[in-house]
Design a protein around this motif. Structure first.
Motif, PDB file in Angstrom:
ATOM      1  N   TYR A 191       0.818  -1.209   0.000  1.00 40.39           N
ATOM      2  CA  TYR A 191       0.000   0.000   0.000  1.00 40.39           C
ATOM      3  C   TYR A 191       0.853   1.261   0.000  1.00 40.39           C
ATOM      4  CZ  TYR A 191      -3.600  -3.340   0.988  1.00 40.39           C
ATOM      5  OH  TYR A 191      -4.436  -4.405   0.903  1.00 40.39           O
ATOM      6  N   LYS A 192       2.029   1.170  -0.550  1.00 43.99           N
ATOM      7  CA  LYS A 192       2.948   2.309  -0.578  1.00 43.99           C
ATOM      8  C   LYS A 192       2.412   3.457  -1.434  1.00 43.99           C
ATOM      9  CE  LYS A 192       7.704   3.458  -1.532  1.00 43.99           C
ATOM     10  NZ  LYS A 192       8.971   3.013  -2.091  1.00 43.99           N
ATOM     11  N   ALA A 193       1.643   3.134  -2.447  1.00 46.97           N
ATOM     12  CA  ALA A 193       1.127   4.168  -3.344  1.00 46.97           C
ATOM     13  C   ALA A 193       0.177   5.119  -2.641  1.00 46.97           C
ATOM     14  CB  ALA A 193       0.419   3.517  -4.530  1.00 46.97           C
ATOM     15  N   TYR A 194      -0.374   4.703  -1.495  1.00 51.07           N
ATOM     16  CA  TYR A 194      -1.356   5.531  -0.804  1.00 51.07           C
ATOM     17  C   TYR A 194      -0.721   6.544   0.147  1.00 51.07           C
ATOM     18  CZ  TYR A 194      -4.567   2.033  -2.534  1.00 51.07           C
ATOM     19  OH  TYR A 194      -5.275   1.206  -3.338  1.00 51.07           O
ATOM     20  N   SER A 195       0.581   6.690   0.164  1.00 53.09           N
ATOM     21  CA  SER A 195       1.230   7.602   1.102  1.00 53.09           C
ATOM     22  C   SER A 195       1.587   8.915   0.403  1.00 53.09           C
ATOM     23  CB  SER A 195       2.485   6.958   1.681  1.00 53.09           C
ATOM     24  OG  SER A 195       3.451   6.782   0.672  1.00 53.09           O
ATOM     25  N   PHE A 196       1.737   9.968   1.209  1.00 50.28           N
ATOM     26  CA  PHE A 196       2.118  11.270   0.659  1.00 50.28           C
ATOM     27  C   PHE A 196       3.552  11.256   0.139  1.00 50.28           C
ATOM     28  CE2 PHE A 196      -1.298  12.652   3.612  1.00 50.28           C
ATOM     29  CZ  PHE A 196      -2.120  13.225   2.652  1.00 50.28           C
ATOM     30  N   SER A 197       4.427  10.499   0.796  1.00 50.56           N
ATOM     31  CA  SER A 197       5.817  10.439   0.333  1.00 50.56           C
ATOM     32  C   SER A 197       5.912   9.779  -1.033  1.00 50.56           C
ATOM     33  CB  SER A 197       6.679   9.691   1.349  1.00 50.56           C
ATOM     34  OG  SER A 197       6.225   8.358   1.503  1.00 50.56           O
ATOM     35  N   SER A 198       5.096   8.760  -1.267  1.00 49.11           N
ATOM     36  CA  SER A 198       5.085   8.112  -2.575  1.00 49.11           C
ATOM     37  C   SER A 198       4.595   9.077  -3.650  1.00 49.11           C
ATOM     38  CB  SER A 198       4.204   6.877  -2.537  1.00 49.11           C
ATOM     39  OG  SER A 198       4.147   6.278  -3.808  1.00 49.11           O
ATOM     40  N   PHE A 199       3.584   9.880  -3.316  1.00 49.23           N
ATOM     41  CA  PHE A 199       3.102  10.873  -4.270  1.00 49.23           C
ATOM     42  C   PHE A 199       4.204  11.867  -4.624  1.00 49.23           C
ATOM     43  CE2 PHE A 199       1.328  15.172  -4.830  1.00 49.23           C
ATOM     44  CZ  PHE A 199       0.727  14.982  -6.056  1.00 49.23           C
ATOM     45  N   GLU A 200       4.941  12.331  -3.616  1.00 46.03           N
ATOM     46  CA  GLU A 200       6.018  13.294  -3.870  1.00 46.03           C
ATOM     47  C   GLU A 200       7.109  12.687  -4.751  1.00 46.03           C
ATOM     48  OE1 GLU A 200       6.270  16.523  -3.166  1.00 46.03           O
ATOM     49  OE2 GLU A 200       4.266  16.489  -2.303  1.00 46.03           O
ATOM     50  N   VAL A 201       7.491  11.441  -4.461  1.00 55.26           N
ATOM     51  CA  VAL A 201       8.542  10.776  -5.242  1.00 55.26           C
ATOM     52  C   VAL A 201       8.104  10.604  -6.687  1.00 55.26           C
ATOM     53  CG1 VAL A 201       9.766   8.581  -5.535  1.00 55.26           C
ATOM     54  CG2 VAL A 201       9.596   9.620  -3.272  1.00 55.26           C
ATOM     55  N   GLU A 202       6.880  10.138  -6.884  1.00 56.23           N
ATOM     56  CA  GLU A 202       6.389   9.908  -8.239  1.00 56.23           C
ATOM     57  C   GLU A 202       6.169  11.222  -8.987  1.00 56.23           C
ATOM     58  OE1 GLU A 202       6.687   7.044  -9.425  1.00 56.23           O
ATOM     59  OE2 GLU A 202       7.104   6.214  -7.456  1.00 56.23           O
ATOM     60  N   LYS A 203       5.758  12.258  -8.268  1.00 53.56           N
ATOM     61  CA  LYS A 203       5.587  13.567  -8.905  1.00 53.56           C
ATOM     62  C   LYS A 203       6.937  14.095  -9.384  1.00 53.56           C
ATOM     63  CE  LYS A 203       5.277  17.274  -6.666  1.00 53.56           C
ATOM     64  NZ  LYS A 203       5.139  18.448  -5.875  1.00 53.56           N
ATOM     65  N   ASP A 204       7.975  13.953  -8.555  1.00 53.84           N
ATOM     66  CA  ASP A 204       9.312  14.399  -8.957  1.00 53.84           C
ATOM     67  C   ASP A 204       9.828  13.598 -10.146  1.00 53.84           C
ATOM     68  OD1 ASP A 204       9.255  16.272  -6.939  1.00 53.84           O
ATOM     69  OD2 ASP A 204      10.410  15.031  -5.524  1.00 53.84           O
ATOM     70  N   LYS A 205       9.561  12.294 -10.135  1.00 50.47           N
ATOM     71  CA  LYS A 205       9.984  11.437 -11.251  1.00 50.47           C
ATOM     72  C   LYS A 205       9.294  11.853 -12.544  1.00 50.47           C
ATOM     73  CE  LYS A 205      10.246   6.463 -12.196  1.00 50.47           C
ATOM     74  NZ  LYS A 205       9.856   5.146 -11.663  1.00 50.47           N
ATOM     75  N   LEU A 206       7.977  12.110 -12.454  1.00 51.33           N
ATOM     76  CA  LEU A 206       7.234  12.534 -13.632  1.00 51.33           C
ATOM     77  C   LEU A 206       7.701  13.904 -14.121  1.00 51.33           C
ATOM     78  CD1 LEU A 206       4.884  11.873 -15.571  1.00 51.33           C
ATOM     79  CD2 LEU A 206       3.413  13.134 -14.006  1.00 51.33           C
ATOM     80  N   LEU A 207       8.004  14.806 -13.195  1.00 51.93           N
ATOM     81  CA  LEU A 207       8.494  16.128 -13.597  1.00 51.93           C
ATOM     82  C   LEU A 207       9.852  16.045 -14.282  1.00 51.93           C
ATOM     83  CD1 LEU A 207       7.388  18.456 -10.676  1.00 51.93           C
ATOM     84  CD2 LEU A 207       6.503  18.357 -13.005  1.00 51.93           C
ATOM     85  N   GLN A 208      10.682  15.083 -13.891  1.00 54.13           N
ATOM     86  CA  GLN A 208      11.969  14.896 -14.579  1.00 54.13           C
ATOM     87  C   GLN A 208      11.737  14.461 -16.026  1.00 54.13           C
ATOM     88  OE1 GLN A 208      14.168  12.106 -12.238  1.00 54.13           O
ATOM     89  NE2 GLN A 208      14.692  13.602 -10.661  1.00 54.13           N
ATOM     90  N   TYR A 209      10.817  13.506 -16.228  1.00 52.09           N
ATOM     91  CA  TYR A 209      10.493  13.073 -17.586  1.00 52.09           C
ATOM     92  C   TYR A 209       9.888  14.221 -18.392  1.00 52.09           C
ATOM     93  CZ  TYR A 209      11.148   8.197 -16.141  1.00 52.09           C
ATOM     94  OH  TYR A 209      11.660   7.017 -15.683  1.00 52.09           O
ATOM     95  N   ALA A 210       8.995  14.994 -17.778  1.00 46.72           N
ATOM     96  CA  ALA A 210       8.356  16.111 -18.469  1.00 46.72           C
ATOM     97  C   ALA A 210       9.382  17.181 -18.828  1.00 46.72           C
ATOM     98  CB  ALA A 210       7.251  16.696 -17.603  1.00 46.72           C
ATOM     99  N   ASP A 211      10.318  17.456 -17.907  1.00 50.53           N
ATOM    100  CA  ASP A 211      11.356  18.444 -18.182  1.00 50.53           C
ATOM    101  C   ASP A 211      12.260  17.983 -19.320  1.00 50.53           C
ATOM    102  OD1 ASP A 211      12.741  20.860 -17.772  1.00 50.53           O
ATOM    103  OD2 ASP A 211      14.239  19.828 -16.540  1.00 50.53           O
ATOM    104  N   ALA A 212      12.557  16.693 -19.364  1.00 48.88           N
ATOM    105  CA  ALA A 212      13.381  16.172 -20.454  1.00 48.88           C
ATOM    106  C   ALA A 212      12.672  16.336 -21.798  1.00 48.88           C
ATOM    107  CB  ALA A 212      13.720  14.710 -20.205  1.00 48.88           C
ATOM    108  N   LEU A 213      11.373  16.061 -21.839  1.00 47.69           N
ATOM    109  CA  LEU A 213      10.618  16.261 -23.078  1.00 47.69           C
ATOM    110  C   LEU A 213      10.553  17.742 -23.458  1.00 47.69           C
ATOM    111  CD1 LEU A 213       7.617  13.809 -22.567  1.00 47.69           C
ATOM    112  CD2 LEU A 213       9.506  13.568 -24.180  1.00 47.69           C
TER     113      LEU A 213
END
Length: 148
Positions: free
Chosen positions: A47-69
């Protein structure tokens, strides 16, 4: 009545604790091999996906991909916008489409949970207002004289 409620809450908590303990021991029985290494997952990891820390990590990961594009489009001369506001949203959607292999279902769930929460809160507010307004009706005052 209060005793019945406490008794039901106690049994519900006991059942939940037994379920968690059973899940904990049944999941950890697997040996570490190629076939079962994916199945070996503890309750907090499931149930790691339901935590705020997981949201922050995944948001940062997605922003890295978006910035690269975004940087690719800037280098190609396709855009002259700044990387803020709706541009971030636009390139985040593109990153979700182009990097499906890196962003799996759990990570997508972590990204969309705040959106799902907002939709559920809006639905709950609309339903509660609708039910509250339907309960309002004209008050009846039948003040008849009574004799003592």
């Amino acid at each position: 009545m209060f005793k019945k409620i406490i008794k039901k809450v106690f049994f519900l908590a006991l059942a939940f604790i037994l379920m968690v303990v059973f899940h904990r021991f049944s999941v950890n029985k697997f040996n570490i091999t190629d076939k079962t290494s994916e199945l070996k997952e503890s309750l907090p990891a499931a149930y790691k996906a339901y935590s705020f820390s997981s949201f922050e990590v995944e948001k940062d990961k997605l922003l890295q991909y978006a910035d690269a594009l975004f940087q690719e489009d800037v280098a190609a001369g396709k855009t002259d916008k700044e990387f803020k506001g709706f541009t971030i949203v636009e390139y985040s959607w593109k990153a979700l489409d182009e990097h499906q292999e890196e962003i799996n279902v759990k990570e997508s769930l972590a990204l969309f949970l705040p959106l799902i929460l907002a939709v559920l809160v809006i639905v709950a507010l609309i339903v509660s207002i609708r039910l509250g307004l339907s309960a309002i009706r004209k008050l009846d005052f039948d003040n008849e004289a009574t004799s003592f």
